[in-house]
Design a protein around this motif. Structure first.
Motif, PDB file in Angstrom:
ATOM      1  N   TRP A  20       0.834  -1.212   0.000  1.00  0.00           N
ATOM      2  CA  TRP A  20       0.000   0.000   0.000  1.00  0.00           C
ATOM      3  C   TRP A  20       0.865   1.258   0.000  1.00  0.00           C
ATOM      4  N   LEU A  21       2.000   1.188   0.707  1.00  0.00           N
ATOM      5  CA  LEU A  21       2.888   2.345   0.784  1.00  0.00           C
ATOM      6  C   LEU A  21       3.480   2.674  -0.587  1.00  0.00           C
ATOM      7  N   SER A  22       3.827   1.661  -1.364  1.00  0.00           N
ATOM      8  CA  SER A  22       4.373   1.900  -2.704  1.00  0.00           C
ATOM      9  C   SER A  22       3.348   2.592  -3.595  1.00  0.00           C
ATOM     10  N   GLN A  23       2.105   2.121  -3.535  1.00  0.00           N
ATOM     11  CA  GLN A  23       1.057   2.763  -4.331  1.00  0.00           C
ATOM     12  C   GLN A  23       0.855   4.201  -3.867  1.00  0.00           C
ATOM     13  N   SER A  24       0.902   4.410  -2.549  1.00  0.00           N
ATOM     14  CA  SER A  24       0.754   5.751  -2.010  1.00  0.00           C
ATOM     15  C   SER A  24       1.892   6.658  -2.471  1.00  0.00           C
ATOM     16  N   ALA A  25       3.112   6.122  -2.520  1.00  0.00           N
ATOM     17  CA  ALA A  25       4.259   6.903  -3.003  1.00  0.00           C
ATOM     18  C   ALA A  25       4.096   7.246  -4.479  1.00  0.00           C
ATOM     19  N   ASP A  26       3.529   6.324  -5.248  1.00  0.00           N
ATOM     20  CA  ASP A  26       3.277   6.576  -6.661  1.00  0.00           C
ATOM     21  C   ASP A  26       2.275   7.725  -6.827  1.00  0.00           C
ATOM     22  N   LEU A  44      10.229   7.875  -0.122  1.00  0.00           N
ATOM     23  CA  LEU A  44       9.980   6.465   0.178  1.00  0.00           C
ATOM     24  C   LEU A  44      11.190   5.818   0.848  1.00  0.00           C
ATOM     25  N   ALA A  45      12.385   6.125   0.346  1.00  0.00           N
ATOM     26  CA  ALA A  45      13.600   5.556   0.934  1.00  0.00           C
ATOM     27  C   ALA A  45      13.797   6.030   2.375  1.00  0.00           C
ATOM     28  N   GLY A  46      13.450   7.298   2.636  1.00  0.00           N
ATOM     29  CA  GLY A  46      13.584   7.817   3.992  1.00  0.00           C
ATOM     30  C   GLY A  46      12.681   7.085   4.970  1.00  0.00           C
ATOM     31  N   VAL A  47      11.461   6.801   4.535  1.00  0.00           N
ATOM     32  CA  VAL A  47      10.505   6.103   5.399  1.00  0.00           C
ATOM     33  C   VAL A  47      10.941   4.661   5.642  1.00  0.00           C
ATOM     34  N   THR A  48      11.312   3.948   4.575  1.00  0.00           N
ATOM     35  CA  THR A  48      11.676   2.540   4.729  1.00  0.00           C
ATOM     36  C   THR A  48      13.024   2.352   5.426  1.00  0.00           C
ATOM     37  N   LEU A 190       0.440   5.349   6.463  1.00  0.00           N
ATOM     38  CA  LEU A 190       1.125   4.118   6.085  1.00  0.00           C
ATOM     39  C   LEU A 190       2.601   4.152   6.478  1.00  0.00           C
ATOM     40  N   SER A 191       3.217   5.332   6.415  1.00  0.00           N
ATOM     41  CA  SER A 191       4.622   5.472   6.817  1.00  0.00           C
ATOM     42  C   SER A 191       4.795   5.144   8.290  1.00  0.00           C
ATOM     43  N   ILE A 192       3.877   5.632   9.105  1.00  0.00           N
ATOM     44  CA  ILE A 192       3.940   5.353  10.547  1.00  0.00           C
ATOM     45  C   ILE A 192       3.820   3.855  10.803  1.00  0.00           C
ATOM     46  N   PHE A 193       2.890   3.212  10.099  1.00  0.00           N
ATOM     47  CA  PHE A 193       2.691   1.773  10.271  1.00  0.00           C
ATOM     48  C   PHE A 193       3.922   0.980   9.848  1.00  0.00           C
ATOM     49  N   ILE A 194       4.518   1.341   8.701  1.00  0.00           N
ATOM     50  CA  ILE A 194       5.659   0.567   8.203  1.00  0.00           C
ATOM     51  C   ILE A 194       6.877   0.753   9.105  1.00  0.00           C
ATOM     52  N   VAL A 195       7.019   1.929   9.715  1.00  0.00           N
ATOM     53  CA  VAL A 195       8.130   2.166  10.645  1.00  0.00           C
ATOM     54  C   VAL A 195       7.957   1.315  11.905  1.00  0.00           C
ATOM     55  N   ILE A 196       6.732   1.298  12.448  1.00  0.00           N
ATOM     56  CA  ILE A 196       6.458   0.490  13.643  1.00  0.00           C
ATOM     57  C   ILE A 196       6.704  -0.992  13.369  1.00  0.00           C
ATOM     58  N   LEU A 197       6.211  -1.461  12.218  1.00  0.00           N
ATOM     59  CA  LEU A 197       6.400  -2.861  11.856  1.00  0.00           C
ATOM     60  C   LEU A 197       7.875  -3.174  11.608  1.00  0.00           C
ATOM     61  N   PRO A 231      11.107  -3.839   4.623  1.00  0.00           N
ATOM     62  CA  PRO A 231      10.203  -2.829   4.046  1.00  0.00           C
ATOM     63  C   PRO A 231      10.644  -2.361   2.664  1.00  0.00           C
ATOM     64  N   GLU A 232      11.961  -2.222   2.437  1.00  0.00           N
ATOM     65  CA  GLU A 232      12.452  -1.839   1.113  1.00  0.00           C
ATOM     66  C   GLU A 232      12.123  -2.911   0.069  1.00  0.00           C
ATOM     67  N   VAL A 233      12.286  -4.183   0.468  1.00  0.00           N
ATOM     68  CA  VAL A 233      12.002  -5.281  -0.451  1.00  0.00           C
ATOM     69  C   VAL A 233      10.545  -5.251  -0.881  1.00  0.00           C
ATOM     70  N   VAL A 234       9.663  -5.170   0.104  1.00  0.00           N
ATOM     71  CA  VAL A 234       8.222  -5.193  -0.175  1.00  0.00           C
ATOM     72  C   VAL A 234       7.803  -3.979  -0.994  1.00  0.00           C
ATOM     73  N   ALA A 235       8.290  -2.799  -0.610  1.00  0.00           N
ATOM     74  CA  ALA A 235       7.917  -1.574  -1.320  1.00  0.00           C
ATOM     75  C   ALA A 235       8.403  -1.608  -2.767  1.00  0.00           C
ATOM     76  N   SER A 236       9.608  -2.120  -2.981  1.00  0.00           N
ATOM     77  CA  SER A 236      10.149  -2.173  -4.342  1.00  0.00           C
ATOM     78  C   SER A 236       9.418  -3.193  -5.209  1.00  0.00           C
ATOM     79  N   LEU A 237       9.114  -4.374  -4.649  1.00  0.00           N
ATOM     80  CA  LEU A 237       8.369  -5.384  -5.395  1.00  0.00           C
ATOM     81  C   LEU A 237       6.971  -4.885  -5.739  1.00  0.00           C
ATOM     82  N   ALA A 238       6.350  -4.179  -4.793  1.00  0.00           N
ATOM     83  CA  ALA A 238       5.028  -3.620  -5.055  1.00  0.00           C
ATOM     84  C   ALA A 238       5.093  -2.573  -6.161  1.00  0.00           C
TER      85      ALA A 238
END
Length: 336
Positions: A20-26, A44-48, A190-197, A231-238
């Motif tokens: 979802w974060l990748s789509q949001s970044a797009d 996106l890189a800063g968040v991940t 979504l950035s907050i969620f991905i950082v916590i996770l 997170p970088e892997v998932v965001a990039s694949l998405a």
């Protein structure tokens, strides 16, 4: 058993939120007009990369282990470059870097410079040359300055490039039904969620690493780095699934730039002597491998601009995989 169940749950959530974060970044790339390259490299890189900041800070402040923190940063840089090979495999018959803008070479080159500064700082700390000003290492200051310079250079370059292909870019983005406010709000949440996770995953990875009893350099470079880089892997694949190749590639190179800026920040919170002197010599090798891998990626980026299609994976993708595995083997052997 409970520990591994937590890891599975955390990874599942990271995959969902990262997509979802990748789509949001797009969407952000369209709404801000900054383009996928800048949004991927900086935003996106800063968040991940924030999980690396949190886990590294904890390693220094709580456990007084700068070696573990630096191992996590440089190991993450290696793993991020490995992501390019994974994306290449998932991209189909056309080389990944052939579909990417050649302008990514700018971010990659700047990251290579920062890696050189990092390796130089570690080497000079073993000499009689004073590399500190007011208790903070000069290499750390240079890394932070280079980060902000890089962000500005990439933004200016991307603005000029987009001005030349504006009509094509507008046809590629189709998010007119989403308002800018909605886009910003969604990206922040979504950035907050991905950082916590990411922090939770790194914590779980650290617990798994503690059970193995491996050395700090190897744990930081492989286990901790892999956990914080998910997170970088998932965001990039998405991003690849969204056909946003530039977003995926820029996220990889941008994450390395951000990671090295974080390494410079660590020096400001370490108060137990010289930060650079308390880093294992093994990390000089890690930085050197990261520089070589970055150079291979830059070569592939330029070469594939005129190359033909291929099956499964390119020569540069294979080289990145072999370099990563070879680097991990050397670090594990701890020959230095």
């Amino acid at each position: 058993m409970l520990l591994f169940l937590q890891v599975i749950v955390c990874i599942t959530l990271v995959i969902a939120v990262g997509s979802w974060l990748s789509q949001s970044a797009d969407i952000m790339a369209e709404k801000t007009g900054l383009g996928r390259t800048w949004v991927g490299t900086i935003l996106l890189a800063g968040v991940t990369s924030l999980p690396e900041l949190a886990t590294g800070t904890s390693a220094i402040v709580i456990f007084n282990s700068p070696d573990l923190a630096v191992g996590g940063i440089l190991g993450s840089c290696l793993f991020n470059l490995l992501i390019l090979a994974l994306l290449d495999i998932c991209n189909g018959t056309e080389p990944l870097l052939k579909r990417a803008q050649i302008s990514h070479g700018l971010a990659a080159s700047l990251g290579c410079i920062m890696l050189g500064v990092t390796a130089t700082g570690m080497m000079l700390s073993r000499t009689e040359i004073n590399i500190a000003v007011g208790g903070v290492g000069i290499p750390s200051i240079i890394l932070l300055i280079l980060y902000f310079v890089s962000a500005r250079m990439i933004a200016q370059f991307e603005t000029r490039r987009r001005a030349e292909v504006l009509e094509e870019e507008l046809e590629a983005f189709q998010y007119q039904h989403i308002t800018p406010v909605q886009a910003y709000r969604r990206f922040v949440i979504l950035s907050i969620f991905i950082v916590i996770l990411g922090i939770w995953l790194a914590f779980l990875g650290d617990r798994v690493a503690a059970v193995t009893g491996l050395g700090a350099s190897f744990v930081g470079a492989l286990l901790l780095a892999t956990a914080t880089s998910l997170p970088e892997v998932v965001a990039s694949l998405a991003a690849i699934r969204l056909n946003a190749v530039d977003l995926a590639v820029s996220n990889v190179f941008g994450s390395n730039i951000t990671n090295l800026a974080i390494l410079g920040f660590y020096d400001f919170i370490y108060h137990q002597g010289s930060f650079w002197l308390n880093i294992s010599y093994t990390h000089i090798f890690t930085a050197a491998i990261a520089m070589i891998m970055t150079s291979v990626a830059i070569t592939g980026l330029i070469y594939h601009a005129v190359s033909r299609s291929r099956m499964y994976i390119t020569w540069d993708g294979l080289t990145l995989i072999f370099l990563y595995l070879g680097g991990m083997y050397v670090i594990y052997q701890d020959i230095f």
